[in-house]
Scaffold this motif. Structure first.
Motif, PDB file in Angstrom:
ATOM      1  N   GLY A 165       0.796  -1.218   0.000  1.00  0.00           N
ATOM      2  CA  GLY A 165       0.000   0.000   0.000  1.00  0.00           C
ATOM      3  C   GLY A 165       0.826   1.264   0.000  1.00  0.00           C
ATOM      4  N   ALA A 166       2.132   1.139   0.224  1.00  0.00           N
ATOM      5  CA  ALA A 166       3.008   2.302   0.205  1.00  0.00           C
ATOM      6  C   ALA A 166       3.121   2.854  -1.216  1.00  0.00           C
ATOM      7  CB  ALA A 166       4.388   1.937   0.743  1.00  0.00           C
ATOM      8  N   ARG A 167       3.547   4.106  -1.309  1.00  0.00           N
ATOM      9  CA  ARG A 167       3.644   4.764  -2.606  1.00  0.00           C
ATOM     10  C   ARG A 167       5.012   5.413  -2.775  1.00  0.00           C
ATOM     11  NH1 ARG A 167      -1.985   5.274  -3.794  1.00  0.00           N
ATOM     12  NH2 ARG A 167      -2.873   3.590  -2.550  1.00  0.00           N
ATOM     13  N   ILE A 168       5.517   5.353  -3.990  1.00  0.00           N
ATOM     14  CA  ILE A 168       6.681   6.121  -4.413  1.00  0.00           C
ATOM     15  C   ILE A 168       6.218   6.971  -5.592  1.00  0.00           C
ATOM     16  CG2 ILE A 168       9.013   6.054  -5.380  1.00  0.00           C
ATOM     17  CD1 ILE A 168       9.329   3.273  -4.047  1.00  0.00           C
ATOM     18  N   ILE A 169       6.431   8.279  -5.491  1.00  0.00           N
ATOM     19  CA  ILE A 169       6.013   9.201  -6.547  1.00  0.00           C
ATOM     20  C   ILE A 169       7.212  10.042  -6.952  1.00  0.00           C
ATOM     21  CG2 ILE A 169       4.369  10.977  -7.234  1.00  0.00           C
ATOM     22  CD1 ILE A 169       2.629  10.086  -4.822  1.00  0.00           C
ATOM     23  N   ASN A 170       7.549  10.010  -8.222  1.00  0.00           N
ATOM     24  CA  ASN A 170       8.706  10.734  -8.740  1.00  0.00           C
ATOM     25  C   ASN A 170       8.268  11.929  -9.574  1.00  0.00           C
ATOM     26  OD1 ASN A 170      10.474   8.696  -7.696  1.00  0.00           O
ATOM     27  ND2 ASN A 170       9.974   7.421  -9.463  1.00  0.00           N
ATOM     28  N   THR A 171       9.024  13.016  -9.482  1.00  0.00           N
ATOM     29  CA  THR A 171       8.745  14.188 -10.304  1.00  0.00           C
ATOM     30  C   THR A 171       9.566  14.101 -11.582  1.00  0.00           C
ATOM     31  OG1 THR A 171       8.274  15.559  -8.369  1.00  0.00           O
ATOM     32  CG2 THR A 171       8.766  16.698 -10.433  1.00  0.00           C
ATOM     33  N   ALA A 172       8.872  13.855 -12.692  1.00  0.00           N
ATOM     34  CA  ALA A 172       9.511  13.860 -14.010  1.00  0.00           C
ATOM     35  C   ALA A 172       9.351  15.267 -14.593  1.00  0.00           C
ATOM     36  CB  ALA A 172       8.902  12.784 -14.899  1.00  0.00           C
ATOM     37  N   SER A 173       9.107  15.369 -15.881  1.00  0.00           N
ATOM     38  CA  SER A 173       8.949  16.682 -16.511  1.00  0.00           C
ATOM     39  C   SER A 173       8.471  16.498 -17.937  1.00  0.00           C
ATOM     40  CB  SER A 173      10.276  17.442 -16.524  1.00  0.00           C
ATOM     41  OG  SER A 173      10.202  18.610 -17.329  1.00  0.00           O
ATOM     42  N   ILE A 174       7.844  17.523 -18.472  1.00  0.00           N
ATOM     43  CA  ILE A 174       7.477  17.510 -19.881  1.00  0.00           C
ATOM     44  C   ILE A 174       8.697  17.326 -20.772  1.00  0.00           C
ATOM     45  CG2 ILE A 174       7.603  20.028 -20.089  1.00  0.00           C
ATOM     46  CD1 ILE A 174       5.246  19.894 -22.016  1.00  0.00           C
ATOM     47  N   VAL A 175       9.875  17.800 -20.307  1.00  0.00           N
ATOM     48  CA  VAL A 175      11.074  17.715 -21.160  1.00  0.00           C
ATOM     49  C   VAL A 175      11.565  16.287 -21.309  1.00  0.00           C
ATOM     50  CG1 VAL A 175      11.744  20.072 -20.572  1.00  0.00           C
ATOM     51  CG2 VAL A 175      12.763  18.153 -19.313  1.00  0.00           C
ATOM     52  N   ALA A 176      11.092  15.373 -20.470  1.00  0.00           N
ATOM     53  CA  ALA A 176      11.437  13.957 -20.656  1.00  0.00           C
ATOM     54  C   ALA A 176      10.845  13.429 -21.958  1.00  0.00           C
ATOM     55  CB  ALA A 176      10.934  13.129 -19.484  1.00  0.00           C
ATOM     56  N   TYR A 177       9.763  14.049 -22.429  1.00  0.00           N
ATOM     57  CA  TYR A 177       9.035  13.581 -23.599  1.00  0.00           C
ATOM     58  C   TYR A 177       9.311  14.420 -24.846  1.00  0.00           C
ATOM     59  CZ  TYR A 177       6.565  10.840 -20.140  1.00  0.00           C
ATOM     60  OH  TYR A 177       6.275   9.956 -19.120  1.00  0.00           O
ATOM     61  N   ARG A 178       9.561  15.713 -24.660  1.00  0.00           N
ATOM     62  CA  ARG A 178       9.752  16.576 -25.825  1.00  0.00           C
ATOM     63  C   ARG A 178      11.155  17.138 -25.920  1.00  0.00           C
ATOM     64  NH1 ARG A 178       6.174  21.911 -25.273  1.00  0.00           N
ATOM     65  NH2 ARG A 178       7.328  22.305 -27.194  1.00  0.00           N
ATOM     66  N   GLY A 179      11.994  16.923 -24.877  1.00  0.00           N
ATOM     67  CA  GLY A 179      13.352  17.452 -24.882  1.00  0.00           C
ATOM     68  C   GLY A 179      13.379  18.955 -24.660  1.00  0.00           C
ATOM     69  N   HIS A 180      14.622  19.498 -24.563  1.00  0.00           N
ATOM     70  CA  HIS A 180      14.799  20.941 -24.420  1.00  0.00           C
ATOM     71  C   HIS A 180      16.188  21.291 -24.930  1.00  0.00           C
ATOM     72  CE1 HIS A 180      15.130  24.971 -22.783  1.00  0.00           C
ATOM     73  NE2 HIS A 180      13.857  24.934 -22.428  1.00  0.00           N
ATOM     74  N   PRO A 181      16.299  22.235 -25.863  1.00  0.00           N
ATOM     75  CA  PRO A 181      17.603  22.498 -26.485  1.00  0.00           C
ATOM     76  C   PRO A 181      18.665  23.054 -25.538  1.00  0.00           C
ATOM     77  CG  PRO A 181      15.964  24.111 -27.209  1.00  0.00           C
ATOM     78  CD  PRO A 181      15.225  23.028 -26.482  1.00  0.00           C
ATOM     79  N   GLN A 182      18.251  23.766 -24.488  1.00  0.00           N
ATOM     80  CA  GLN A 182      19.232  24.334 -23.558  1.00  0.00           C
ATOM     81  C   GLN A 182      19.315  23.583 -22.223  1.00  0.00           C
ATOM     82  OE1 GLN A 182      17.137  26.815 -25.295  1.00  0.00           O
ATOM     83  NE2 GLN A 182      18.871  26.792 -26.720  1.00  0.00           N
ATOM     84  N   LEU A 183      18.443  22.622 -22.009  1.00  0.00           N
ATOM     85  CA  LEU A 183      18.435  21.864 -20.755  1.00  0.00           C
ATOM     86  C   LEU A 183      18.667  20.380 -21.054  1.00  0.00           C
ATOM     87  CD1 LEU A 183      15.319  23.514 -19.033  1.00  0.00           C
ATOM     88  CD2 LEU A 183      17.726  24.111 -18.687  1.00  0.00           C
ATOM     89  N   VAL A 184      19.690  20.092 -21.830  1.00  0.00           N
ATOM     90  CA  VAL A 184      19.886  18.735 -22.334  1.00  0.00           C
ATOM     91  C   VAL A 184      20.139  17.749 -21.208  1.00  0.00           C
ATOM     92  CG1 VAL A 184      21.335  17.275 -23.788  1.00  0.00           C
ATOM     93  CG2 VAL A 184      20.696  19.559 -24.570  1.00  0.00           C
ATOM     94  N   ASP A 185      21.060  18.064 -20.286  1.00  0.00           N
ATOM     95  CA  ASP A 185      21.357  17.114 -19.209  1.00  0.00           C
ATOM     96  C   ASP A 185      20.182  16.993 -18.243  1.00  0.00           C
ATOM     97  OD1 ASP A 185      21.958  19.760 -18.578  1.00  0.00           O
ATOM     98  OD2 ASP A 185      23.586  19.255 -17.206  1.00  0.00           O
ATOM     99  N   TYR A 186      19.476  18.083 -17.996  1.00  0.00           N
ATOM    100  CA  TYR A 186      18.267  18.029 -17.168  1.00  0.00           C
ATOM    101  C   TYR A 186      17.220  17.115 -17.808  1.00  0.00           C
ATOM    102  CZ  TYR A 186      13.965  19.756 -14.906  1.00  0.00           C
ATOM    103  OH  TYR A 186      12.762  19.864 -14.244  1.00  0.00           O
ATOM    104  N   ALA A 187      17.004  17.285 -19.120  1.00  0.00           N
ATOM    105  CA  ALA A 187      16.038  16.444 -19.818  1.00  0.00           C
ATOM    106  C   ALA A 187      16.443  14.979 -19.766  1.00  0.00           C
ATOM    107  CB  ALA A 187      15.897  16.904 -21.277  1.00  0.00           C
ATOM    108  N   MET A 188      17.743  14.697 -19.870  1.00  0.00           N
ATOM    109  CA  MET A 188      18.228  13.322 -19.771  1.00  0.00           C
ATOM    110  C   MET A 188      17.844  12.703 -18.430  1.00  0.00           C
ATOM    111  SD  MET A 188      21.966  14.005 -21.435  1.00  0.00           S
ATOM    112  CE  MET A 188      22.706  12.445 -20.970  1.00  0.00           C
ATOM    113  N   THR A 189      18.023  13.470 -17.356  1.00  0.00           N
ATOM    114  CA  THR A 189      17.696  12.928 -16.032  1.00  0.00           C
ATOM    115  C   THR A 189      16.198  12.693 -15.882  1.00  0.00           C
ATOM    116  OG1 THR A 189      17.474  15.117 -14.957  1.00  0.00           O
ATOM    117  CG2 THR A 189      19.667  14.117 -14.996  1.00  0.00           C
ATOM    118  N   LYS A 190      15.389  13.560 -16.462  1.00  0.00           N
ATOM    119  CA  LYS A 190      13.946  13.400 -16.340  1.00  0.00           C
ATOM    120  C   LYS A 190      13.446  12.205 -17.156  1.00  0.00           C
ATOM    121  CE  LYS A 190      13.196  16.639 -13.390  1.00  0.00           C
ATOM    122  NZ  LYS A 190      12.663  16.340 -12.039  1.00  0.00           N
TER     123      LYS A 190
END
Length: 281
Positions: A165-190
């Motif tokens: 019944g426990a939960r783990i919830i992670n914060t991803a991001s829209i950039v995980a799906y569409r990428g971002h030209p200036q946040l490349v390493d951030y998008a990789m982590t997401k």
């Protein structure tokens, strides 16, 4: 809703107390006891989405462990906000990129509250990279340590304390799906967070532990003025179909859905809260 003013902060992950206007964190509705008695660890819980989730979960009856780096002013205010909801907050400052610190968070939570019911991996940093050729490997490693290694270390630290019944919830991001030209390493982590979410959901399903993610779009949090130039901050979020950035209290209910009984048939999923920005999945 008034737009945000041009502003910039020089230190990551930023301070909510220095933002103008202040992000909206207050819950929209009275609590209904959906998390009564639950113990919740929230990394990055001092500000932004983390603060909004902390206050909402406190209103629903949970006690909160707020994990943060060094933004003591923001963390203390979040503690007061949680206490104003009739709940209790334990503040723990440190670097979630350090596996020993993550272990200490779990130990201190058990010592204080005796159990762990919900883990929310929310801490993050991001940096605009104009010249990828000049990106230092250690700088990129630091982003990975904060954004994705910390998720794994926190799961390692708490997993033996989680019951069915426990939960783990992670914060991803829209950039995980569409990428971002200036946040490349951030998008990789997401993107890695999405893969981690799905993998852990499959691994822990037979134990009754549910693992999901939330993928916010442009949300008005301290990361924004701490990442972008003042002129870009002034226009932040205006290119979405809804024409504005989202507020933390517009994202927090997605975490509540995944944390309470309403979400008990959901695992391995990602909820998109992005103002209609429709990422490819």
């Amino acid at each position: 809703m008034a737009g945000q003013a041009a502003q910039h902060q020089s230190v990551q992950p930023g301070h909510e107390s220095a933002m103008h206007p202040e992000p909206d964190f207050a819950p929209f509705y009275p609590g209904s006891g959906r998390l009564e008695g639950k113990i919740v660890i929230i990394t990055g819980g001092d500000s932004g989405i983390g603060r909004a989730v902390s206050v909402l979960f406190a209103r629903e009856g949970a006690r909160i462990v707020v994990v943060y780096l060094d933004e003591h002013d923001d963390a203390e205010r979040t503690r007061r906000l949680v206490e104003a909801e009739g709940s209790e907050a334990l503040l723990i400052a440190g670097d979630v990129g350090d596996p020993e610190f993550c272990g200490a968070v779990a130990e201190r939570t058990i010592a204080k509250f005796g159990r762990i019911d919900i883990l929310i991996n929310n801490a993050a940093e991001q940096h605009v990279r104009e010249d990828l050729a000049a990106l230092d490997a250690n700088a990129m490693k630091a982003v990975f340590e904060t954004n994705i290694y910390s998720c794994f270390h926190m799961v390692q630290a708490v997993i033996d304390h989680l019951d069915s019944g426990a939960r783990i919830i992670n914060t991803a991001s829209i950039v995980a799906y569409r990428g971002h030209p200036q946040l490349v390493d951030y998008a990789m982590t997401k993107g890695a967070i999405v893969a981690l979410t799905r993998s852990l959901a499959a691994r822990f399903a037979d134990k009754g532990i549910l693992v999901n993610a939330v993928a916010p779009g442009p949300i008005w949090t301290p990361l924004i003025p701490a990442s972008f130039s003042a002129d870009k901050v002034a226009k932040f979020g205006t290119d979405t179909p809804l024409g504005r950035p989202g507020q933390p209290n517009e994202v927090a209910p997605a975490y509540l859905l995944l944390a309470c009984k309403d979400g008990r048939y959901m695992t391995g999923q990602t909820i998109h809260v992005d103002g209609g920005d429709f990422p490819s999945s």
